[in-house]
Design a protein around this motif. Structure first.
Motif: not given
Length: 326
Positions: A179-199
């Motif tokens: 998880n390098n915090l960004y996809g191709m053009s935006g923050s992962i925080k804009e793409m998932v509604n959980i705190e950590n992907i591991a959840e």
């Protein structure tokens, strides 16, 4: 940073971790220059800043264990033991490349060291890794598979299908999310509604953990426990290693979605190589002089790789349709 003295690694093992991280960075910096010089065509996705995830995750693996990689896969290949000469030749589209010059940056594979290959399609390596893990279990081969993928892949259907099947069948696979915090053009925080992907591991009844992906020892220890669990027949683990890519998503990315101040912070305070170097010096494992010697060694090794690639032959036109699926 993890306490070196409590982990039981030999000095040679620790030095190799540092050397491999330095080799990955040197390789990436050189191929970026070659791209800018017009010697590498297409595009590429550099992993500068993420060296600790690749090296740490491969520390507990044997030659027989497998990995699957993604579009940002140069570091994974080097960490698993793929030689830089063949990698450089592949990037320069020469016949001495691992895919005979036909795969390029996003498709390097080396079956001899368990590197099943990178993949330019987001999340496509996960079901391939699960298939390899199923083979290991059905034939009692004893190897595990580490699937490398980015945060963006966790929103693809292939991710969920792969994790679900691996969980149901208790396959020997580790899902390793960089998880390098960004996809191709935006923050992962804009793409998932959980705190950590591991959840997301909870939904599939498997362990999940979020770790510091810039601490190579934390990555290595976490992966080691997951490997032991898999080899004991207990099934998969989802590891989320939080890290940061210093460069853009690809060579055409202007990085408008993040600030230059943020980038400087990660470079100056969270550089995985600088952090590990300081840890090793404080633990009397290396000296500043040895670090300088390693830097010279990796530069020489990359120089030799470039020379090998540039002196290699171009692929013959007669081989254009060979070694490919139609």
């Amino acid at each position: 940073m993890a306490d070196i003295k409590e982990l039981g690694y030999s000095q040679e093992e620790l030095k190799k971790m540092l050397y491999d991280m330095m080799l990955i960075r040197s390789f990436e910096e050189r191929v970026e220059k070659l791209f800018q010089q017009g010697k590498i065509h297409g595009t590429m996705h550099l992993c500068i800043g993420q060296e600790a995830t690749a090296v740490g995750a491969c520390v507990p693996l044997t030659k027989e264990d497998k990995i699957t990689s993604n579009h940002r896969g140069h570091g994974h290949s080097i960490a698993k033991g793929t030689e830089v000469n063949g990698m450089m030749a592949e990037l320069l589209a020469k016949e001495t490349g691992y895919c005979k010059g036909k795969g390029g940056s996003m498709h390097i594979a080396d079956f001899n060291v368990g590197n099943l290959g990178a993949n330019g399609i987001v999340a496509a390596g996960l079901p391939l890794g699960v298939g390899a893990a199923m083979t290991s279990k059905m034939k009692d081969l004893g190897y595990v598979v580490v699937c490398f993928f980015g945060d963006g892949a966790t929103n693809e259907g292939a991710f969920h299908e792969a994790v679900n099947l691996a969980s149901v069948w208790k396959l020997p696979v580790i899902f390793f999310c960089e998880n390098n915090l960004y996809g191709m053009s935006g923050s992962i925080k804009e793409m998932v509604n959980i705190e950590n992907i591991a959840e997301r591991a909870k939904s599939y009844g498997i362990p999940g953990c979020t770790i510091n992906g810039n601490d190579v020892l934390e990555v290595a220890e976490t992966t080691r426990k997951a490997v032991e669990r898999a080899k004991n027949g207990e099934g998969p683990t989802l590891i989320e290693a939080q890290t940061y890519r210093w460069k853009g998503h690809s060579k055409s990315d202007a990085r408008k979605y993040r600030t230059r101040e943020e980038e400087k912070l990660w470079r100056k305070q969270k550089d995985p190589i600088a952090l590990f170097k300081e840890n090793l010096i404080q633990s009397d494992v290396i000296t500043e002089e040895l670090f300088t010697e390693y830097a010279e060694q990796v530069e020489k090794k990359i120089d030799q790789a470039v020379e090998f690639a540039e002196s290699s032959d171009e692929p013959n036109e007669d081989t254009l349709m060979k070694d490919i699926y139609l």
